[in-house]
Design an enzyme around this catalytic site. Structure first.
Site, PDB file in Angstrom:
ATOM      1  N   GLU A 500      30.498  76.457  20.849  1.00 40.69           N
ATOM      2  CA  GLU A 500      31.267  77.025  19.741  1.00 40.69           C
ATOM      3  C   GLU A 500      32.360  76.032  19.360  1.00 40.69           C
ATOM      4  O   GLU A 500      33.134  75.602  20.226  1.00 40.69           O
ATOM      5  CB  GLU A 500      31.918  78.355  20.150  1.00 40.69           C
ATOM      6  N   ILE A 501      32.423  75.677  18.097  1.00 44.80           N
ATOM      7  CA  ILE A 501      33.477  74.780  17.598  1.00 44.80           C
ATOM      8  C   ILE A 501      34.455  75.636  16.803  1.00 44.80           C
ATOM      9  O   ILE A 501      34.047  76.364  15.885  1.00 44.80           O
ATOM     10  CB  ILE A 501      32.869  73.661  16.730  1.00 44.80           C
TER      11      ILE A 501
END
Length: 749
Positions: A500-501
Site C-alpha cells: 500500500e502506498i
C-alpha cells in the site's frame, strides 16, 4: 494457499493485453509479416521462422498471429520442396512466447464460440505436422501457456540456460486449462506425474529440470541457441541425429503410471491433493484431470482434443475463471505508473530497522539490484537482520531458485550500518530513498525523519512502513514534507505480494512515483491509498476482527469459525490468521480502529477478547500459544483456552455456516465499499486486488467488488438489512451499496 492466486501467464513486466482492433499492417519486402520476421532459408534447406511482434516487449499468440502464421506456412513452407526442416524461434532477445492473449477469451460473448475458435488452432497445428518434416523449437526466455503448447507440437525442443528461460502451463491460475492440445501432448513426453504437477500448479520449469524431466531435449548457452537448433533440424532431416523420444521411466514410475493399480493410486493421491488445495472451490484442476483421463482412454484420433476444447469453453464461462482473469487484469493495470516522472532515479535504498519487516524489505530490494544500506542501533541487531536475509537466500540456492553467483551478488548489495559506524553519514549522503521500519511510536518516527533529513541529499524520499500512524502526523515538522510517503508492506515481506502506498496531503507526485517504481521493482503489486486510519486493508480487517469477537461472544466454537471462512474460500480462518500474524498485532489493529473514525461500524464485538490474551502471554504461533496450542504435532485448543472462550461468551447461539460466513464477510465487504465511497481507494480494481493480495480474500470470487457483482448488490443489501434487524446497526450497508442496489449498476464493466 498462495499458489492458487499467484500471477497468471505472465511475465512480470508486461502481461498480455491486446487492442480490440489491430493496427493496419502494411507489408514491405523487408518486413512481410507483422508477427514474424521474414523467413530465412539456409542453403541446406532449414527454414528459420522467428516470432517477433515489434509493438510488444514479449510475443503472445492471438488470432491475428494464427492467420498470419497460416499464410506464411502455406506460401513459404508447405508446398516448397526446398524446405527440409523448420526451426521456430524468437526475434526478441529474451522471450519466446509469454502465452496466449487473454483478450481472445474475454472478447467472446458466448464462451461456446471458443470451441470452433480453438479447433481452428488445432487444425493449423495439424496442418503443419502434415508436411511431415522435422520441426525444432528453440526457446530463450519465457515459453508459457500457448507458447509452450506450440513447442509441444514440434518434434524437438532446445532451450537456453538463461535465468529468464522458464517453461510452464499457467492456465490453471486463470481458472482455465491448456487448450491447444497441452493436456494431451505433455504427459506422453514427461510422464503423468510430471505433467499433472505442471498443469495443476501452473509452476514454471527452469532449464535443468526441463532437461531432466524430458520437456526439452537439449540445453545450450543463449549465444549458440540458433546455430544448434539449425544444425539439429538439418541432422533430423538427414537422419544423422536421433529423433526425440520420451524419457525412459524408472521401474517405480512405470508401476505408478503404466499399471492399473499404480494409476488408480496416483489418481487418488492427485485428487486428494487438489481437494486439499482448492477445497472444491476451483473447477479447473478437476477439468484438467478429466482431460488427461479422457486422453488415456482415447489415445488415437482427434476425439481427445475435442474433449479438451469443450472443457476449456465450459471453464471460460465460469464465474471463477472470470474472477481470476479479473485479478490478472487488475495486476496488469496496477503496474502502470500514473504519477509522472521521478525527481531523481533511485539506485540506493536505505532501510532503517533490521527487524523482520526491515530485513524483509532489504532482501527484496537487494534481490532486484538496489544498493541497500541496512541500519539499526547495534551490531547484534544488524547481524540478526543479515542472517535472516542470508538464510532466505540460502534456501533459494538449495532449491535451485538462485545461483551461488546471484547469492554473492545480492549479499554484496547489502551494507550493514549502526549509529557507531564512522561512515554512516557518508553512506546516507548517497541514499535516494529511505524506508523506515521501526517501532510504531510517533515520536521515534519523527526523530528518525529529522535525523535522516540532516544526512541525506535534497532529492531523497522518506518512506515510512507504518501500519497505523497517519502519514501526515509523521510528516509534521519535517523540513521536506513533500518527500514523505507511506509504504505499508505486509508480513512476511518476501512472500506477501501487496504494497500500500500512502501519500499524505503534501506528498508530491514525484515522491509517489518513486515509491511506486521501487515497490513494483521489488516485485510487489502496488495500490495507492488515502491517508486514513488503517489505510485500506487493515481498515477492512477491523470490522471483520470485531465480528469474530462478536461470534465468540455468541458462543460459536473457534474451530467452527475457522472452518466457515475456509469454506468461503479464505486461505486460513480468522482464528488461525490472528495466531499467525500475532495476537498482539491483531489486537492492536482492532483497538486502534475502535478508537478511530469508523463509528458504529466497529461496534458489536469486544476488543478485550484478544487484549486479555496478551496479558496471559498467549501471543499466537510465535509464543507457542494463542487461540491454538503449537507443539510438535497438530495444533489444538487446550482446556485453558476452552474455559477462557466459554467464560467470554454471553450466550450460545445455534447458527448455520452460511449465517456465520455472512456475518464476517459482510463486515469486510461493506467496509471495502465504504472505502470506495470515501475515495480511500481509487476504484473497484484496486479494492479487489488489495483484499485478495493483502488478506487472501477468496481469489476465485475475485475480491469484494466482483463478489458483489456475482451475488447481486441488491441481494447483498437485503441480506445486510436482515442482519442489521437481528444484530444491530453495525450491519447497516453503506450508501454506495444502497445506491448500487437501487440502480442495478455493477462495480466492474
Amino acid at each position: 494457499s498462495n499458489r492458487w492466486f499467484s500471477t497468471a501467464a505472465a511475465v512480470a513486466d508486461e502481461p498480455t493485453e491486446e487492442s480490440t482492433s489491430e493496427d493496419v499492417f502494411v507489408p514491405t519486402p523487408e518486413r512481410k509479416y507483422k508477427y514474424f520476421q521474414n523467413v530465412e532459408l539456409t542453403p541446406e534447406g532449414v527454414a528459420i521462422i522467428r516470432f517477433d511482434n515489434p509493438d510488444k516487449k514479449y510475443n503472445t499468440v492471438n488470432k491475428f498471429l494464427r492467420d498470419e502464421a497460416m499464410a506464411l506456412w502455406n506460401d513459404e513452407i508447405h508446398n516448397s520442396s526446398n524446405v527440409k526442416s523448420v526451426v521456430f524461434t524468437s526475434g526478441k532477445p529474451d522471450g519466446f512466447i509469454a502465452g496466449a492473449d487473454i483478450f481472445d477469451i474475454q472478447s467472446v460473448e458466448n464462451k461456446q464460440d471458443l470451441v470452433p475458435f480453438i479447433e481452428e488452432w488445432l487444425n493449423f497445428f495439424q496442418h503443419m505436422k502434415s508436411k511431415d518434416i522435422p520441426m525444432v523449437c528453440a526457446i530463450n526466455g519465457p515459453a508459457l501457456g500457448g507458447g509452450l503448447e506450440w513447442a509441444l507440437w514440434c518434434d524437438y525442443r532446445i532451450c537456453t540456460d538463461s535465468p529468464t528461460t522458464k517453461l510452464g502451463l499457467p492456465e490453471v491460475k486463470l481458472g482455465l486449462l491448456p487448450g491447444f492440445g497441452g493436456t494431451q501432448n505433455l504427459f506422453p513426453l514427461v510422464g503423468l506425474q510430471g505433467a499433472m504437477d505442471m498443469m495443476l500448479t501452473g509452476k514454471d520449469i527452469r532449464a535443468p529440470k526441463a532437461k531432466k524431466m524430458g520437456l526439452v531435449d537439449q540445453v545450450v548457452a543463449p549465444a549458440s541457441l540458433e546455430k544448434v537448433a539449425v544444425d539439429t533440424a538439418l541432422g533430423l532431416a538427414e537422419g544423422t541425429i536421433k529423433k526425440s523420444t520420451p524419457k525412459k521411466k524408472s521401474l517405480m514410475n512405470r508401476f505408478i503410471e503404466d499399471t492399473p493399480i499404480g494409476r488408480n493410486m496416483m489418481w487418488k493421491k492427485v485428487e486428494e491433493m487438489v481437494q486439499k488445495n482448492t477445497n472444491g472451490n476451483y473447477p479447473a484442476p478437476n477439468a484438467i484431470i478429466s482431460c488427461v483421463k479422457y486422453g488415456l482412454e482415447h489415445p488415437s484420433g482427434n476425439d481427445k482434443y475435442r474433449f479438451e476444447r469443450e472443457e476449456f469453453a465450459k471453464l471460460a464461462a465460469t464465474s471463477e475463471s472470470e474472477a481470476l482473469i479479473g485479478i490478472f487484469d487488475g495486476m496488469t493495470q496496477m503496474k502502470k505508473n500514473t504519477f509522472g516522472e521521478l525527481a531523481h532515479p533511485v539506485s540506493t535504498v536505505a532501510v532503517m530497522g533490521a527487524g523482520l519487516m526491515g530485513a524483509g524489505i532489504a532482501q527484496v530490494s537487494a534481490e532486484k539490484g538496489y544498493r541497500v544500506l541496512l541500519k539499526d542501533r547495534d551490531d547484534a541487531a544488524i547481524g540478526r537482520g543479515e542472517s535472516y536475509i542470508n538464510d532466505n537466500w540460502g534456501k533459494k540456492v538449495k532449491r535451485r531458485r538462485m545461483t551461488q553467483y546471484q547469492y554473492n551478488k545480492n549479499s554484496s548489495n547489502v551494507v550493514g550500518l549502526t549509529d557507531d559506524s564512522v561512515s554512516y553519514e557518508k553512506h546516507f549522503g548517497n541514499a535516494d530513498m529511505v524506508i523506515e521500519a521501526v517501532f510504531e511510536d510517533i515520536d521515534l518516527k519523527r526523530r528518525i525523519v529529522k535525523q535522516v533529513e540532516e544526512v541525506t541529499p535534497e532529492h531523497c524520499v522518506f518512506a515510512t512502513n507504518t501500519s497505523a500512524i497517519p502519514i501526515a502526523d509523521i510528516a509534521e515538522g519535517a523540513s521536506r514534507p513533500d518527500k514523505i510517503v507511506g509504504m505499508h508492506y505486509f508480513s512476511p515481506v518476501p512472500s506477501m505480494p501487496l504494497l500500500e502506498i500512502i501519500p499524505h496531503g503534501g506528498t508530491s507526485d514525484a515522491t509517489t512515483a518513486a515509491a511506486f517504481e521501487v515497490g513494483t521493482k521489488q516485485g510487489k503489486t502496488c495500490i495507492v491509498v488515502k491517508d486514513v486510519p488503517g489505510f485500506y486493508v487493515n481498515r477492512c480487517l477491523g470490522p471483520f476482527l470485531i465480528e469474530v469477537s462478536a461470534l465468540v461472544k455468541d458462543g460459536i466454537d473457534l474451530e467452527t469459525l475457522d472452518k466457515a471462512m475456509k469454506d468461503f474460500g479464505m486461505p486460513v480462518g480468522p482464528i488461525t490468521l490472528a495466531d499467525e500474524v500475532g495476537i498482539d498485532v491483531a489486537s492492536h489493529v482492532a483497538s486502534f480502529l475502535s478508537n478511530a473514525d469508523l463509528g458504529v461500524r466497529m461496534s458489536g464485538g469486544d476488543t478485550a477478547l484478544m487484549g486479555n490474551m496478551i496479558e496471559k502471554g498467549w501471543l499466537g504461533r510465535k509464543s507457542g500459544q494463542g487461540f491454538y496450542t503449537y507443539g510438535k504435532g497438530k495444533k489444538s485448543i487446550n482446556s485453558d483456552v476452552q474455559k477462557y472462550v466459554k467464560d467470554f461468551a454471553t450466550q450460545k447461539l445455534d447458527l448455520g455456516e452460511k449465517e456465520i460466513q455472512d456475518r464476517m464477510v459482510s463486515r469486510f465487504v461493506n467496509e471495502a465499499a465504504k472505502c470506495l465511497e470515501d475515495e480511500i481507494i481509487a476504484d473497484p480494481v484496486a479494492g479487489d486486488i488489495g483484499l485478495v493480495f493483502g488478506t487472501g480474500f477468496a481469489p476465485f470470487r475475485g475480491g469484494p467488488f466482483r463478489y458483489l457483482d456475482t451475488v447481486g448488490t441488491d441481494n447483498y443489501v437485503n441480506l445486510m438489512n436482515g442482519l442489521a434487524d437481528t444484530y444491530g446497526p453495525q450491519f447497516e450497508p453503506c450508501q454506495l451499496l444502497k445506491d448500487h442496489a437501487v440502480s442495478g449498476k455493477k462495480f466492474h464493466k
